[in-house]
Structures are given as C-alpha cells and as structure tokens.
Design a protein around this motif. Structure first.
Motif, short mmCIF file in Angstrom:
data_model
loop_
_atom_site.label_atom_id
_atom_site.label_comp_id
_atom_site.label_asym_id
_atom_site.label_seq_id
_atom_site.Cartn_x
_atom_site.Cartn_y
_atom_site.Cartn_z
N ALA A 45 -7.72 3.56 0.95
CA ALA A 45 -7.16 3.94 -0.35
C ALA A 45 -8.26 4.45 -1.28
O ALA A 45 -8.05 5.35 -2.09
CB ALA A 45 -6.42 2.76 -0.96
N ALA A 46 -9.47 3.86 -1.16
CA ALA A 46 -10.58 4.27 -2.01
C ALA A 46 -11.29 5.50 -1.45
O ALA A 46 -12.27 5.96 -2.03
CB ALA A 46 -11.57 3.11 -2.17
N GLY A 47 -10.80 5.95 -0.30
CA GLY A 47 -11.37 7.17 0.28
C GLY A 47 -12.63 6.96 1.09
O GLY A 47 -13.35 7.90 1.39
N GLU A 48 -12.91 5.73 1.45
CA GLU A 48 -14.12 5.47 2.22
C GLU A 48 -13.77 5.19 3.67
O GLU A 48 -13.73 4.04 4.11
CB GLU A 48 -14.88 4.28 1.63
N ALA A 49 -13.50 6.25 4.41
CA ALA A 49 -13.01 6.11 5.77
C ALA A 49 -14.03 5.41 6.67
O ALA A 49 -13.68 4.61 7.53
CB ALA A 49 -12.66 7.48 6.35
N TRP A 100 0.81 -1.21 0.00
CA TRP A 100 0.00 0.00 0.00
C TRP A 100 0.85 1.27 0.00
O TRP A 100 0.34 2.36 0.24
CB TRP A 100 -0.92 0.03 1.23
N ILE A 101 2.17 1.12 -0.27
CA ILE A 101 3.09 2.24 -0.08
C ILE A 101 2.71 3.46 -0.92
O ILE A 101 3.02 4.59 -0.58
CB ILE A 101 4.54 1.77 -0.37
N ARG A 102 1.98 3.23 -2.03
CA ARG A 102 1.58 4.37 -2.87
C ARG A 102 0.49 5.21 -2.21
O ARG A 102 0.21 6.32 -2.62
CB ARG A 102 1.09 3.85 -4.23
#
Lengths: 521, 265
Positions: free
Chosen positions: A225-229, A128-130
């Motif tokens: 990563a998909a922005g769905e906290a 997930w480093i990106r």
C-alpha cells in the motif's frame, strides 16, 4: 487420506457433543459468544480500512503477531488441549508422511480457534480494500500466516508429545503452565500503559515485529500500500521461509515421534510412608481428610489452585497498590475462592469415588473429611492473607471486621460446597489430565451451578458483609467486633448445617452420584 | 491373610445363601441392560458368572453390591437387603469393581490403608493386614510407588487387596484376573481357594471358561441380561466342557469360512 483425517476430526467433534444435551447447550452458548466476538472483530477490521496506512499497519502487525504467538505458546501451556489428532494415535497406521502432514494441518483448522483465525485473516483483506494490490497481498499473506499458525502449533505439540508421555512432566507442566496465564492480564495492562504513555511505542513495536516471523506476513500488505514492493517481497519471503522451516522440523519430529512411543520411567519404591494417612485420626472422616489433603498436594488439578493462591496476592498487590483497592480485600477474596474450590470434589474423584460407595462411608464422614482437608490449609492462609495487607497498610484496627468477613466467607462457603458437591456433578478434567483441559463442550450446568452457588454464598454471608461495610463506613469499632462474632458463629453454624445436609443428600444419592461421574470419562 | 471369622457370627448357617439376587433389572435409556436376573450364591461356594461382552455381568454385580440402584428387584447378602440396609450389607462384602478408577495418586500402601480406614478399622489392624496383603500379592517392593504408575495387572492386584482388607464374608470380584500375569493369577487363586475353604463365599465374573471350570464349583451363564443356566459347574456343563456348553447356550459362533482373504498363501 487427507479427507479421511478431516472427516475423523469432524466425527470426533460431533460424537463428543452427542453425549449430553447440557454439553451441547454449553457449546451453543460458547459458540454464540465466539460468534459475537468474531463479528466484532470482522466489523472492526473492516472499519479499520478507513484509517491511514500507518495506523492499519500497526494494528494488524501487533494483532497478527499476537495470534501467531498464541498458536505457538498455548499448546505448550496446555498439554493435551487438543490431542484429538495426536500423532501418537497414528503410529499403527501406515500413512504416507506427506498426507499425514496435510491432514493434520487441515484438521488443526477445524475447531473454534482455527475457524476464527481463518475468518479474521480473510477479514483483514477487506481492511485493505481501498488498495487493491495490498488487498491481494493481504489475501495471500493471510492464508500463509494461517498455515504458519497451524503448523507452528502442530510442531510444538509433536515436539512435546514425547515428553508428555511421562506423568511427572504432565504433572509439573499442568501446574506451572498456570503462571504465565495469571500474568497475562498485568502484561497486557503494562503494554496498554506503554501505548498510552508514549504514542510512538506501538508503531515502533510494530516496526520490530514486522521483521520477525511473527509479524512479517501481516506487514507485507502495508508495504504494498505504501508502494514499497521490495520490502513487501522481503517480508513475504521471511514468512514463507519460516513456514518451510517449521514444516521440515515438524515432519522430522513427527517421523521421530511415530517410531518412539512415549515412555514413562518409574522408580520402584518400597512402602513405609503413609504420609497424611498416618498423621490424621484413624477414623473414616480422618482418612478422607488425609486422602483429600494428599490430593491437594499431589494431583496437579488440585495443586494448580494451591499454586495460584500466592500469585493472587501478588496480582492484587500490583493491580491496586498496597494501601487500598483490591489488595485490602485479599483475605475475603481468597477465602471465597478457596471455599468454593471443593464444590466439585466428587466430580474430580471421578469413578474412584466408587471406593467411598463400596466401603459405605457415611455422608457426614465424607463431607466433613473433605471440608476439614480444605480448612487445614485454607484457615491459616485466610488469617495471613487478611492480616498482612492490614499490617502493610497500617490499618490493623480493621482486623476484626475483615477477619469476620474472611472467616465468615470461608466457613459459609465450605458448608455450601459440601451441599453442592453432594448434589451436582459436572464435567471437570479427568484424573491425570491437565487442570487446563476443559472437556469438549463446556458444561452449561456447571456455569449455572457456579453462578447460583456464588449468589447463594454471598446471600448466606450477608450479615457479616453488611456489618463489615457498616464498620468501614462509620468506623465504629462495635460493628467491627460484631462482624467478627457473626462471621465466625454464623459461618460455623452454616458449615455444620451444610455438612449435615450434604451428608444426608450423599447418603440418599451416593449411587446416583457414582453413575453421574461415570458418564464423564 | 485376613479370613472370615464364622465362629463370631452365630447367624451364619451352612447352606444359607451368601448372596441372593432376586429379579434384578436395570434399563439405561432404551437399552435393557439386565432383565430380571435371579441367582443364589450358596455360602462357602466359589461362584462363576460368565457371559459374552455386554451381557450385563458388571451391571448385575454393581446392583448386587450397592453401586448402582436397580430399577427392580432385590439383593440380599447373608439375609441383609443391600438397598434397604446398605451400611450393614457393605460391611459383609468385599468388592472389586471393574472399569473404575482408583485413588491413584496414593501409593499402593496408602490406598489399601485408606480402604481399611474408610471401613472404620483401627490403625494397628489396618497396618498389619496391609503388610500381609502386599506380601501376598507380591507388591511389597512397589508399596511406595504411586498407583498411577502401576501396570494394569498391579493395579488389579492392589484393588483386590483393598477389597480384602476388612475380611469380608462375601467377595464380589468383577474380572479379577484381567491383565494379571500367570504367576500372580495362580497366587490369587490360592488365596481365594483358601478363603472359600475357611467358609467365605466368592462370586467372580470372567470370560475365561477354562479358569471358571477349574476354579469354581458353581456357575451361571448370562447373556443379554438374562440368566441362561445356573447351578453347579457339573450340572451346567453336563458332558461337554464349560466352554462348549457356553457357546451352545449363547450362540453366535461363526460357522462360515469367514475371512477367506486372511491367508498367507
């Protein structure tokens, strides 16, 4: 206290390795192999980072769920797979529960499965480093997931430990535990086929798993990563709640286990039933046959291999179909495996073998008795397993060649095993242990003996193998009948030679064999 | 009970050694377990072998019975060399090894039968003697239970029964009374005493001095792989009890105050 438990585990590991060099070599080779797999895994996880989020998520969730499931299920299947920190052994020490729990969790991480899981879960951070936020989530979730793995497996171990005190439970479990393992291959095959047939299958599987305790923790970074906290928090909570629940359950069952020692209920039974000993000739060889046969049915280490035989048939049937492929060679394959199965007979006897030494059983009686016990059931099984596939496939004409091949392998193998088991002993599960349990540090000699033994067996059976191939290629019946003749005749000769040679070896070395098996206890 | 039949064997002379151990020695790696042990077990004697833990008792008896090949020395059973003519020697001996497993997936009855059949005895004799032995050791009610489910004492008794089935002329028993209950132990003592009276010879190893003093007529004290004293019990113990004499020979008693904190007041 926690540090003490950890040190104890490491000490046990080290001491178990110090007992023999061959074992150490085995561990090192196994370790190198594991290291290779692990580096592949790490590299794969790092490379995975360049894929799109959806794909990463699918792979991580499915792989991670499989890991958690493995930690959960394997202790049930293999009772006593790692009982070095068995709660029952701490009964007499007054260790505060909290510290005992912590110590046992960390102790569970020491050892190859624990280390591999830990490293893999850390490598998953690199995937997930990106996405820095996702990487951070992956770190936290990964560590919680590793804890979940260990706690789940400890919970299961403790829960079954009260049952494992009963010999009957151990026996039955030792046998049936094999069955899911046998079907592991086909199941994986089926799932893989599912992946290939419908591209959406994997991602929908991952979607489902992501909401279960198995996969929730592995899915949370993808949500970040998909922005769905919100989703990520929900999944994290699922994981943490499961961990907390397992911890509570574990601590309860542990405190229960600590005050309820395992109890083995035994019913008294009067004599009068000699079993096989009453049915075979009253000679030393006959007695050995009867005893060995009793063990084939009553000792889970032996009966596990008996139970497997029908499953081998089912497996081969489904893998290649009824007409061709591996199923056609069911007879020769089972004959080969069964014949080799007595090659560790004396190792399986362990020090009970001293009865044979002290009563002065001759080598020939011992060897022929054990070989006869094998042939009593292996011969009919081989005949049925050779002929039935041919009947199913409608190729009964192949019978002579295939029978020659099967019987040749069986007899030759029985002869060879008679020699091998009089010469080599290796670490096998002890009497009363699960057939699964390999003693710490798989023995290098065992692999060497096994590998060379199989080569020699094929070499000795080469005449009938060549004739059977010649028949299958040319279709000339003469080759088929020749294969049958050579297989049976040569096999019988090799069996007699093997029994005699093994017998002579046995007569010279019986005390040394006894000494060698005494080392493994 | 099967008893040794002396009248069938003209070679057996009173006074000759039932078991003669001559200079047996064994080394495991760096450790010398047995360092030249020589013992004579006279025929018709009840011989006790005593020594502290790790003295080499089991190793000595294993070498004397053909279970462990000695590095040096010789063992003769009624004049038959155990390592030169093992099959003949083993026919004369009944052996109860210590610390070995049994074929414990057999029932008690099957195990004793198995031992008899392995000795090449015929089925009728084996069946008859098995019944007698199970009765003598009070195991009749458990005859059909698997040996793996036996208690430690019962396991010892069934192993002893397996060692007696062929009516040997010499019994070699390694720790025969360990974890056996007092009643069974008394029964076993009676059986052994009868056996010795009828001309059989017994050598037992034990930690229990009291037992050896009461039961045996000969005794050997062994420590660190060497024989410290051997002879009749009265010769060895002199005026003292066997236990005092043993401690005197072997040493190792702590005379200091020891665990001064281990007090309740």
């Amino acid at each position: 206290m926690v540090a003490n438990l950890l040190r104890l585990k490491l000490l046990l590991l080290r001491n178990s390795l110090k007992r023999s060099t061959a074992q150490l070599v085995g561990v090192i080779l196994g370790g190198l192999y594991g290291l290779g797999i692990l580096s592949l895994l790490v590299v794969g996880l790092v490379l995975l980072g360049s894929a799109d989020v959806e794909f990463i998520r699918t792979v991580l969730v499915i792989g991670g769920s499989a890991a958690v499931l493995g930690w959960l299920v394997i202790p049930i299947a293999a009772t006593g797979i790692d009982m070095t920190l068995d709660p029952a052994r701490f009964v007499t020490f007054a260790i505060p529960m909290r510290q005992l729990l912590a110590g046992l969790v960390l102790g569970g991480l020491v050892g190859i499965p624990g280390v591999v899981t830990l490293i893999a879960s850390l490598a998953q951070v690199l995937t997930w480093i990106r996405y820095p936020a996702a990487a951070l989530t992956a770190l936290v979730c990964g560590l919680v997931a590793v804890l979940l793995c260990v706690v789940a497996s400890r919970l299961v171990t403790t829960a079954v430990s009260s049952m494992t005190g009963s010999r009957r439970f151990k026996d039955v479990n030792g046998i049936i535990a094999f069955i899911p393992l046998i079907f592991l291959g086909p199941t994986i095959g089926g799932v893989t086929a599912g992946f290939q047939n419908s591209p959406g299958f994997a991602s929908s599987l991952a979607d489902v798993l992501a909401w279960t305790p198995l996969g929730a923790l592995w899915a949370a970074p993808a949500d970040v990563a998909a922005g769905e906290a919100g989703l990520a928090v929900a999944r994290f909570l699922i994981g943490v709640a499961t961990l907390a629940l397992f911890l509570v359950l574990w601590s309860r069952s542990l405190s229960h286990a600590l005050v309820t020692p395992p109890y083995n209920a035994v019913t008294k039974r009067a004599g009068g039933n000699l079993g096989f000993l009453g049915r075979f000739p009253a000679t030393p060889a006959g007695a050995v046959t009867a005893r060995a046969l009793t063990y084939w049915f009553r000792d889970p280490r032996y009966s596990a291999s008996l139970v497997i035989i029908p499953f081998v048939a089912v497996l081969l049937f489904f893998s290649g179909g009824a007409s061709g492929g591996a199923f056609a060679f069911l007879g020769p394959i089972t004959a080969f495996l069964m014949a080799w199965s007595i090659s560790a007979d004396i190792s399986y006897d362990n020090t009970a073998f001293s009865l044979h030494v002290s009563t002065g059983v001759s080598g020939r009686d011992d060897r022929s008795g054990r070989a006869a016990a094998l042939l009593v059931f292996a011969l009919p099984i081989t005949l049925v397993f050779t002929l039935v596939p041919l009947v199913v496939a409608g190729r009964i004409g192949d019978a002579p060649a295939m029978l020659g091949l099967s019987l040749g392998l069986l007899l030759t193998g029985a002869g060879l095993s008679s020699v091998v088991s009089a010469r080599y002993t290796y670490n096998v599960p002890l009497p009363g242990e699960s057939a699964f349990k390999t003693p710490p540090g798989t023995n290098f000699t065992m692999f060497a003996v096994q590998f060379i033994g199989w080569l020699v067996m094929l070499l000795l059976a080469l005449p009938e193998i060549v004739l059977a191939i010649a028949y299958l290629v040319t279709g000339n019946m003469l080759f088929g009948w020749l294969a049958l003749l050579v297989g049976v005749a040569l096999g019988a000769i090799l069996l007699v030679v093997g029994i005699r040679m093994g017998g002579r070896w046995y007569d010279r070395r019986a005390p040394e064999l006894l000494l060698a098996v005494s080392a493994n206890r | 009970m099967p008893l040794p039949s002396d009248e069938n064997n003209p070679e057996a002379r009173a006074g000759s050694a039932a078991l003669s151990i001559r200079g047996l020695a064994k080394r495991f790696g760096e450790k010398i377990a047995v360092n030249g042990v020589t013992l004579e077990v006279p025929q018709g004697s009840f011989y006790g072998l005593v020594g502290p833990n790790g003295a080499g008792k089991t190793t000595t008896l294993s070498m004397a019975t053909g279970l462990l090949r000695p590095d040096f020395g010789q063992a003769l059973v009624h004049g038959v060399d155990v390592w030169a003519r093992p099959l003949e020697a083993k026919k004369l001996m009944g052996i109860l090894p210590d610390g070995v497993r049994l074929f414990d997936r057999l029932t008690g009855e099957q195990l004793v039968t198995y031992a008899g059949l392995l000795r090449g005895m015929d089925r009728e004799t084996v069946a008859e003697r098995t019944g007698d032995l199970l009765r003598a050791f009070d195991l009749t009610n458990d005859a059909g239970t698997l040996v793996v489910d036996y208690s430690a004492g019962m396991t010892k008794k069934i192993a002893l029964a397996s060692a007696l089935i062929h009516a040997p002329k010499l019994l070699v028993l390694d720790e025969p009374f360990e974890s056996v209950d007092p009643v069974s132990a008394a029964n076993i003592r009676d059986i052994l005493a009868n056996y010795v009276q009828s001309g059989g010879s017994v050598i037992v190893s034990s930690h229990v001095m009291d037992l050896v003093q009461r039961m045996c007529d000969h005794v050997a004290v062994i420590a660190a792989g060497t024989v410290l004293a051997a002879g009749t019990v009265d010769e060895v113990r002199g005026d003292a009890t066997l236990e005092d004499r043993f401690v005197e020979l072997v040493g190792g008693r702590n005379t200091s105050d020891g665990l001064s904190w281990l007090r309740t007041s």
